[in-house]
Every structure is written in structure tokens, then in C-alpha cells.
Design an enzyme around this catalytic site. Sequence first.
Site, mmCIF file in Angstrom:
data_model
loop_
_atom_site.group_PDB
_atom_site.id
_atom_site.type_symbol
_atom_site.label_atom_id
_atom_site.label_comp_id
_atom_site.label_asym_id
_atom_site.label_seq_id
_atom_site.Cartn_x
_atom_site.Cartn_y
_atom_site.Cartn_z
ATOM 1 N N HIS A 172 0.836 -1.217 0.000
ATOM 2 C CA HIS A 172 0.000 0.000 0.000
ATOM 3 C C HIS A 172 0.857 1.248 0.000
ATOM 4 O O HIS A 172 0.359 2.347 0.220
ATOM 5 C CB HIS A 172 -0.955 0.010 1.208
ATOM 6 C CG HIS A 172 -2.005 -1.053 1.113
ATOM 7 N ND1 HIS A 172 -2.770 -1.442 2.192
ATOM 8 C CD2 HIS A 172 -2.408 -1.829 0.070
ATOM 9 C CE1 HIS A 172 -3.606 -2.399 1.811
ATOM 10 N NE2 HIS A 172 -3.396 -2.653 0.536
ATOM 11 N N ALA A 221 0.605 -9.467 18.742
ATOM 12 C CA ALA A 221 1.707 -9.912 17.880
ATOM 13 C C ALA A 221 3.046 -9.847 18.612
ATOM 14 O O ALA A 221 3.868 -10.773 18.484
ATOM 15 C CB ALA A 221 1.746 -9.026 16.640
HETATM 16 C C1 BV8 Z 1 -7.919 -2.216 -5.696
HETATM 17 C C2 BV8 Z 1 -3.725 3.437 2.278
HETATM 18 C C3 BV8 Z 1 -8.346 -2.564 -7.986
HETATM 19 C C4 BV8 Z 1 -4.223 4.586 2.975
HETATM 20 C C5 BV8 Z 1 -5.202 1.594 2.287
HETATM 21 C C6 BV8 Z 1 -15.475 0.108 -4.458
HETATM 22 C C7 BV8 Z 1 -14.759 1.072 -5.158
HETATM 23 C C8 BV8 Z 1 -13.374 0.984 -5.303
HETATM 24 C C9 BV8 Z 1 -12.691 -0.077 -4.758
HETATM 25 C C10 BV8 Z 1 -13.408 -1.023 -4.069
HETATM 26 C C11 BV8 Z 1 -14.785 -0.952 -3.909
HETATM 27 N N1 BV8 Z 1 -15.196 -2.027 -3.175
HETATM 28 C C12 BV8 Z 1 -14.126 -2.770 -2.864
HETATM 29 C C13 BV8 Z 1 -13.053 -2.179 -3.407
HETATM 30 C C14 BV8 Z 1 -11.700 -2.634 -3.321
HETATM 31 C C15 BV8 Z 1 -11.055 -1.870 -2.168
HETATM 32 C C16 BV8 Z 1 -11.486 -2.559 -0.877
HETATM 33 O O1 BV8 Z 1 -11.040 -3.646 -0.598
HETATM 34 N N2 BV8 Z 1 -12.363 -1.898 -0.101
HETATM 35 C C17 BV8 Z 1 -12.803 -2.512 1.131
HETATM 36 C C18 BV8 Z 1 -12.901 -1.454 2.239
HETATM 37 C C19 BV8 Z 1 -14.132 -3.199 0.869
HETATM 38 N N3 BV8 Z 1 -9.636 -2.035 -2.379
HETATM 39 C C20 BV8 Z 1 -8.988 -1.143 -3.150
HETATM 40 O O2 BV8 Z 1 -9.478 -0.130 -3.605
HETATM 41 C C21 BV8 Z 1 -7.547 -1.520 -3.435
HETATM 42 N N4 BV8 Z 1 -7.296 -1.409 -4.832
HETATM 43 O O3 BV8 Z 1 -8.714 -3.043 -5.383
HETATM 44 O O4 BV8 Z 1 -7.558 -1.946 -7.009
HETATM 45 C C22 BV8 Z 1 -9.550 -1.679 -8.166
HETATM 46 C C23 BV8 Z 1 -9.365 -0.441 -8.753
HETATM 47 C C24 BV8 Z 1 -10.500 0.351 -8.966
HETATM 48 C C25 BV8 Z 1 -11.775 -0.078 -8.581
HETATM 49 C C26 BV8 Z 1 -11.927 -1.331 -7.937
HETATM 50 C C27 BV8 Z 1 -10.813 -2.125 -7.729
HETATM 51 C C28 BV8 Z 1 -6.598 -0.591 -2.696
HETATM 52 C C29 BV8 Z 1 -6.605 -0.944 -1.232
HETATM 53 C C30 BV8 Z 1 -5.575 -0.113 -0.515
HETATM 54 C C31 BV8 Z 1 -6.304 0.977 0.212
HETATM 55 N N5 BV8 Z 1 -5.338 1.726 1.002
HETATM 56 N N6 BV8 Z 1 -4.344 2.316 2.932
HETATM 57 C C32 BV8 Z 1 -3.385 4.816 4.176
HETATM 58 O O5 BV8 Z 1 -2.955 3.857 4.850
HETATM 59 O O6 BV8 Z 1 -3.171 5.990 4.447
HETATM 60 S S1 BV8 Z 1 -6.090 0.468 3.141
HETATM 61 C C33 BV8 Z 1 -5.814 0.541 4.816
HETATM 62 O O7 BV8 Z 1 -6.454 -0.652 5.320
HETATM 63 C C34 BV8 Z 1 -4.366 0.413 5.281
HETATM 64 O O8 BV8 Z 1 -3.419 0.356 4.254
HETATM 65 C C35 BV8 Z 1 -4.351 -0.901 6.036
HETATM 66 O O9 BV8 Z 1 -3.152 -1.539 5.901
HETATM 67 C C36 BV8 Z 1 -5.438 -1.614 5.347
HETATM 68 C C37 BV8 Z 1 -5.967 -2.848 6.003
HETATM 69 O O10 BV8 Z 1 -6.256 -2.559 7.360
HETATM 70 P P1 BV8 Z 1 -5.531 -3.495 8.440
HETATM 71 O O11 BV8 Z 1 -4.072 -3.406 8.219
HETATM 72 O O12 BV8 Z 1 -6.136 -4.842 8.420
HETATM 73 O O13 BV8 Z 1 -5.847 -2.731 9.790
HETATM 74 P P2 BV8 Z 1 -7.197 -2.818 10.629
HETATM 75 O O14 BV8 Z 1 -7.173 -1.693 11.616
HETATM 76 O O15 BV8 Z 1 -8.362 -2.948 9.695
HETATM 77 O O16 BV8 Z 1 -7.082 -4.210 11.420
HETATM 78 C C38 BV8 Z 1 -6.085 -4.369 12.410
HETATM 79 C C39 BV8 Z 1 -6.215 -5.795 12.917
HETATM 80 O O17 BV8 Z 1 -5.167 -6.031 13.858
HETATM 81 C C40 BV8 Z 1 -7.527 -6.059 13.628
HETATM 82 O O18 BV8 Z 1 -8.059 -7.293 13.164
HETATM 83 C C41 BV8 Z 1 -7.128 -6.177 15.124
HETATM 84 O O19 BV8 Z 1 -7.871 -7.181 15.782
HETATM 85 C C42 BV8 Z 1 -5.694 -6.618 15.021
HETATM 86 N N7 BV8 Z 1 -4.842 -6.144 16.112
HETATM 87 C C43 BV8 Z 1 -4.900 -4.957 16.774
HETATM 88 N N8 BV8 Z 1 -3.885 -4.894 17.663
HETATM 89 C C44 BV8 Z 1 -3.171 -6.046 17.544
HETATM 90 C C45 BV8 Z 1 -3.778 -6.849 16.558
HETATM 91 N N9 BV8 Z 1 -3.315 -8.057 16.221
HETATM 92 C C46 BV8 Z 1 -2.207 -8.500 16.866
HETATM 93 N N10 BV8 Z 1 -1.561 -7.788 17.813
HETATM 94 C C47 BV8 Z 1 -2.019 -6.566 18.185
HETATM 95 N N11 BV8 Z 1 -1.381 -5.859 19.133
#
Ligand code: BV8
Length: 246
Positions: free
Chosen positions: A123, A235
Site C-alpha cells: 500500500h 503480535a
Molecule cells: C484495488 C492506504 C483494484 C491509505 C489503504 C469500491 C470502489 C473501489 C474499490 C473497491 C470498492 N469495493 C471494494 C473495493 C476494493 C477496495 C477494498 O477492498 N475496499 C474494502 C474497504 C471493501 N480495495 C482497493 O481499492 C484496493 N485497490 O482493489 O484496485 C480496483 C481499482 C479500482 C476499482 C476497484 C478495484 C486498494 C486498497 C488499498 C487501500 N489503502 N491504505 C493509508 O494507509 O493511508 S487500506 C488501509 O487498510 C491500510 O493500508 C491498512 O493496511 C489496510 C488494512 O487494514 P488493516 O491493516 O487490516 O488494519 P485494521 O485496523 O483494519 O485491522 C487491524 C487488525 O489487527 C484487527 O483485526 C485487530 O484485531 C488486530 N490487532 C490490533 N492490535 C493487535 C492486533 N493483532 C495483533 N496484535 C495486536 N497488538
Amino acid sequence: MPMTRGSNLGLLKEKLVAAEAITVLTGAGISADSGVPTFRGADGLWKNVRAEDLATPDAFERDPRLVWEWYNWRRELIATKQPNNAHNAIVELERRCPNFWLMTQNVDGLHRDAGSQKLSEIHGNIWKVRCTGCGVVENNRDVPIAILPSCPRCGSLLRPHIVWFGESLSPDDLDDCSRALKHCDVLLIIGTSGVVYPAAGFASVAKEAGAFVAEINLDPTPQSALVDLSLHGRAKDLVPLLLEPL
Ligand code: BV8
Ligand code: ZN
């Protein structure tokens, strides 16, 4: 018979010792133990900010100053954070296993800071900027960064070198991930909620290719039903245990 954490941990250690090739996927959860807020957790970054509002090309088009102010706030926060023992354990895993690849969704750069070398920052990286005019990508560690930053070459507006929603991942990263997922004996998924694609689909790619897939996470995720083994906990506590002798 449900496996206890002890037997799960022991089984995963055995799989890792026996593995010729290991692939790791990380998310914000691995950096939570360094003090970097996650996206969707209780202290989540997105809590008062909806990802769709800021981490999109439309948002940047509409209000680049607001988007830069949000990234500047995150840069200032991340600049004070260090890798934790989970990041360090992954560096050791890379050292022990010649055929190793790390794919991180995190943009905080903490895996690089810890010493990981075989990695894809799928990302992007919050410490890199990209020119919207000439496309040049450069490291920029200014804290704060001058808002609005402009390209020293062509004068165009600089943007964070980060993959926003609706933007495709780089073809090179996708190739590297596909190879790492299809040729690994173990896929280790650490600290991701498994809701953002394409990374959320990586577990099934590896599974279909015959890998043993294990998840280390604080909470269950949509992938929990698919993986071979889940360890629930922090982690920083669990990942170093994987390196201990059998
Ligand atoms: C793509 C950058 C092809 C920003 C990020 C409608 C329109 C357009 C696109 C889509 C759409 N519907 C779906 C999509 C696809 C979309 C998508 O997946 N959307 C989701 C929300 C449904 N994806 C995209 O757009 C991707 N590109 O598909 O291209 C395309 C092109 C055009 C049209 C369609 C498709 C691009 C995705 C990248 C987006 N950018 N970040 C920034 O960071 O500033 S995403 C953002 O979420 C971050 O990068 C992050 O890394 C990512 C995932 O989040 P997580 O890392 O999982 O973090 P989260 O907080 O969610 O979870 C943390 C976990 O850790 C929890 O489970 C928790 O329990 C656990 N935890 C907490 N503490 C601990 C722990 N575990 C262990 N130890 C601990 N201490
Ligand atoms: Zn330029």
C-alpha cells in the site's frame, strides 16, 4: 477436539521449521504494539475519519490540503515510533529461511526500520512522495512536511506515495505477492482485519496452492474460518515465540 493455544503454537512452530518457503502478510495490528493506531480498532485511525473521505484520489483532487494535513499528522505520529519484537522476529525469520517474502499493508515503514529486506510495501510508504506531474518518487522525511509540497523538478503538486482506495496496487508488487503466495509452504498472516482487497484474498490464494495458512490476530477475522490455525493475542507476544526451539 479444539486445539489449545499450546498445541496450536507447537504445530505452527513445527510447520515453520519444516518449511522450505515462508511468506508473511502483515497489517496494522503488528504496528499497534509500537503505538501506531490501527484503522478499524477501538483506537482506530478511521474512528473519526472515514477512509473513503480521505484515502482516495477524489478526496485529494477535491481538497489536497485536508488530505496532506491528515498524512502530516500521521507522519508526525509515526516519526516517534519504533519497531517492536514482532517486527524484529520477522527479520529473524527472514534470516533463517532463505526462501522468504514479507508483504505488508502498513505504510509506516517499521518493517524496513527493523531490518526486513525481502518485502513488498503493497500500500506504499508514508515516507515517500510522488509527483502528480512528472511521477518521480522520492523519500521525504520532513516532519512537518510543507503543505502543499511541490516538485523541485516540475513544480507540480506532490502526493503521498500510497495506494488509495480505488487505486490499483503496483503490477510489480502484485507479481511478487502472487509468486510468494503460490510457492510457499507456510503463509503467516499477522495483525490484519482481512477486509481490504486484494490483500484480504491472499489467504485463499495460498490455501489453493497448498500452503499451511496460519493467522495471528487479536480478534477473529473473515479469514479465520479459512485458515488452518489461528492464534489470538498480541503480535509482540506471540510472534517471537515462533522462533523458540521446538
Ligand atoms: C484495488 C492506504 C483494484 C491509505 C489503504 C469500491 C470502489 C473501489 C474499490 C473497491 C470498492 N469495493 C471494494 C473495493 C476494493 C477496495 C477494498 O477492498 N475496499 C474494502 C474497504 C471493501 N480495495 C482497493 O481499492 C484496493 N485497490 O482493489 O484496485 C480496483 C481499482 C479500482 C476499482 C476497484 C478495484 C486498494 C486498497 C488499498 C487501500 N489503502 N491504505 C493509508 O494507509 O493511508 S487500506 C488501509 O487498510 C491500510 O493500508 C491498512 O493496511 C489496510 C488494512 O487494514 P488493516 O491493516 O487490516 O488494519 P485494521 O485496523 O483494519 O485491522 C487491524 C487488525 O489487527 C484487527 O483485526 C485487530 O484485531 C488486530 N490487532 C490490533 N492490535 C493487535 C492486533 N493483532 C495483533 N496484535 C495486536 N497488538
Ligand atoms: Zn515533478
